[in-house]
Each structure stands twice: as structure tokens, then as C-alpha cells.
Design a protein around this motif. Structure first.
Motif, short mmCIF file in Angstrom:
data_model
loop_
_atom_site.label_atom_id
_atom_site.label_comp_id
_atom_site.label_asym_id
_atom_site.label_seq_id
_atom_site.Cartn_x
_atom_site.Cartn_y
_atom_site.Cartn_z
N MET A 1 0.85 -1.17 0.00
CA MET A 1 0.00 0.00 0.00
C MET A 1 0.90 1.23 0.00
SD MET A 1 -2.82 1.24 2.82
CE MET A 1 -3.75 -0.25 2.73
N SER A 2 0.51 2.23 -0.76
CA SER A 2 1.32 3.44 -0.83
C SER A 2 1.21 4.23 0.46
CB SER A 2 0.88 4.32 -2.00
OG SER A 2 -0.33 4.97 -1.70
N LYS A 3 2.22 5.05 0.71
CA LYS A 3 2.22 5.89 1.91
C LYS A 3 1.04 6.85 1.90
CE LYS A 3 5.87 4.33 3.89
NZ LYS A 3 5.77 3.58 5.13
N ALA A 4 0.66 7.38 0.73
CA ALA A 4 -0.48 8.31 0.66
C ALA A 4 -1.76 7.64 1.13
CB ALA A 4 -0.65 8.83 -0.76
N LEU A 5 -1.96 6.37 0.75
CA LEU A 5 -3.17 5.67 1.16
C LEU A 5 -3.14 5.30 2.63
CD1 LEU A 5 -3.87 3.40 -1.93
CD2 LEU A 5 -5.01 5.52 -1.29
N GLU A 6 -1.94 5.05 3.18
CA GLU A 6 -1.83 4.75 4.60
C GLU A 6 -2.24 5.97 5.43
OE1 GLU A 6 2.11 3.36 5.36
OE2 GLU A 6 1.84 1.57 4.16
N ARG A 7 -1.90 7.17 4.95
CA ARG A 7 -2.26 8.39 5.67
C ARG A 7 -3.70 8.78 5.38
NH1 ARG A 7 2.86 10.05 3.62
NH2 ARG A 7 1.75 11.11 1.96
N GLY A 8 -4.22 8.32 4.27
CA GLY A 8 -5.57 8.65 3.87
C GLY A 8 -5.59 9.80 2.88
N VAL A 9 -6.45 9.71 1.93
CA VAL A 9 -6.66 10.78 0.96
C VAL A 9 -8.15 11.04 0.89
CG1 VAL A 9 -4.61 10.27 -0.44
CG2 VAL A 9 -6.77 9.16 -0.99
N GLU A 10 -8.51 12.25 0.52
CA GLU A 10 -9.92 12.58 0.44
C GLU A 10 -10.57 11.79 -0.70
OE1 GLU A 10 -11.09 16.34 -1.79
OE2 GLU A 10 -9.03 16.79 -1.22
N LEU A 11 -11.81 11.42 -0.49
CA LEU A 11 -12.57 10.75 -1.53
C LEU A 11 -12.99 11.80 -2.55
CD1 LEU A 11 -14.16 8.28 -2.60
CD2 LEU A 11 -16.06 9.08 -1.24
N SER A 12 -12.68 11.56 -3.81
CA SER A 12 -13.07 12.50 -4.86
C SER A 12 -13.27 11.73 -6.16
CB SER A 12 -12.01 13.58 -5.06
OG SER A 12 -12.34 14.38 -6.18
N ILE A 13 -14.53 11.52 -6.51
CA ILE A 13 -14.84 10.85 -7.78
C ILE A 13 -14.29 11.66 -8.93
CG2 ILE A 13 -16.72 10.09 -9.30
CD1 ILE A 13 -16.32 8.34 -6.77
N GLU A 14 -14.41 12.99 -8.85
CA GLU A 14 -13.95 13.87 -9.93
C GLU A 14 -12.44 13.72 -10.16
OE1 GLU A 14 -15.82 15.05 -7.27
OE2 GLU A 14 -17.70 14.95 -8.38
N LYS A 15 -11.66 13.75 -9.07
CA LYS A 15 -10.21 13.59 -9.22
C LYS A 15 -9.86 12.21 -9.73
CE LYS A 15 -8.78 16.94 -5.73
NZ LYS A 15 -8.11 17.13 -4.43
N SER A 16 -10.55 11.21 -9.22
CA SER A 16 -10.31 9.85 -9.67
C SER A 16 -10.56 9.73 -11.17
CB SER A 16 -11.23 8.89 -8.91
OG SER A 16 -11.16 7.60 -9.44
N LYS A 17 -11.72 10.24 -11.60
CA LYS A 17 -12.08 10.17 -13.01
C LYS A 17 -11.07 10.94 -13.87
CE LYS A 17 -16.14 10.50 -15.91
NZ LYS A 17 -17.56 10.87 -15.96
N ASP A 18 -10.62 12.08 -13.39
CA ASP A 18 -9.64 12.87 -14.14
C ASP A 18 -8.35 12.07 -14.36
OD1 ASP A 18 -8.49 15.36 -15.28
OD2 ASP A 18 -7.22 15.29 -13.48
N TRP A 19 -7.84 11.45 -13.31
CA TRP A 19 -6.59 10.68 -13.45
C TRP A 19 -6.79 9.47 -14.36
CZ3 TRP A 19 -1.94 12.33 -12.66
CH2 TRP A 19 -1.73 13.37 -11.75
N ILE A 20 -7.92 8.81 -14.22
CA ILE A 20 -8.17 7.64 -15.06
C ILE A 20 -8.33 8.06 -16.52
CG2 ILE A 20 -9.73 5.71 -15.49
CD1 ILE A 20 -10.30 5.73 -12.43
#
Length: 92
Positions: A1-20
């Protein structure tokens, strides 16, 4: 698991969709499967079975093995295609 996910990231469908979408723009095969699932589930948009099927099929064209089952399921359920020849779309 990445360090960012261990610390937690905000849930954002928009950001997720943008990256995908950025990955899809570079023809990264599994990006189309992910975008198809988002379209099927109405994440960040209205559910769109026609778009869903097109995205799944593009992933297949690019060789995404994980996308193989999704178009089959869409065809089995009639998602994105009329089942009765009327042109009416039957959703998921």
C-alpha cells in the motif's frame, strides 16, 4: 500500500475520473475498464449503459484481460443494446 493511502486521501470521484481519463488518453487498457465501471455505476455522471459498453470494448481492443468479463455481462443483461429490436435501451 502506498504511503499516501496509509495516511488517507480525500474521496473524490472527480479527481479519480480525471486521473483515469489521463491514462485512457494514453490508451492504457485498464483505464477503459475503470471508466466503464464508473459509467455503469453512475459515478460522477448519470449511469450510461451505451457508454459503459463502448468503454469496456475499447479496453478489450487494447488487450485488458480484466475487461474481458464486463462486455459479456453487459451483453447478457442487454446493457447498451436493445433486446427487442425497438431501439429502446435496456439498462443494467
Amino acid at each position: 500500500m502506498s504511503k499516501a493511502l496509509e495516511r488517507g486521501v480525500e474521496l473524490s470521484i472527480e479527481k479519480s475520473k480525471d486521473w483515469i481519463k489521463r491514462s485512457a488518453a494514453q490508451d492504457y487498457p485498464s483505464a477503459f475498464d475503470k471508466l466503464g465501471l464508473m459509467a455503469a455505476n453512475g459515478e460522477g455522471q448519470a449511469a450510461d449503459p451505451v457508454k459503459t459498453l463502448a468503454l469496456f470494448e475499447r479496453g478489450l481492443e487494447l488487450g485488458d484481460a480484466s475487461a474481458i468479463v464486463n462486455p459479456g455481462t453487459a451483453y447478457r443483461k442487454g446493457c447498451g443494446h436493445a433486446l427487442d429490436g425497438t431501439g429502446k435501451n435496456f439498462g443494467p
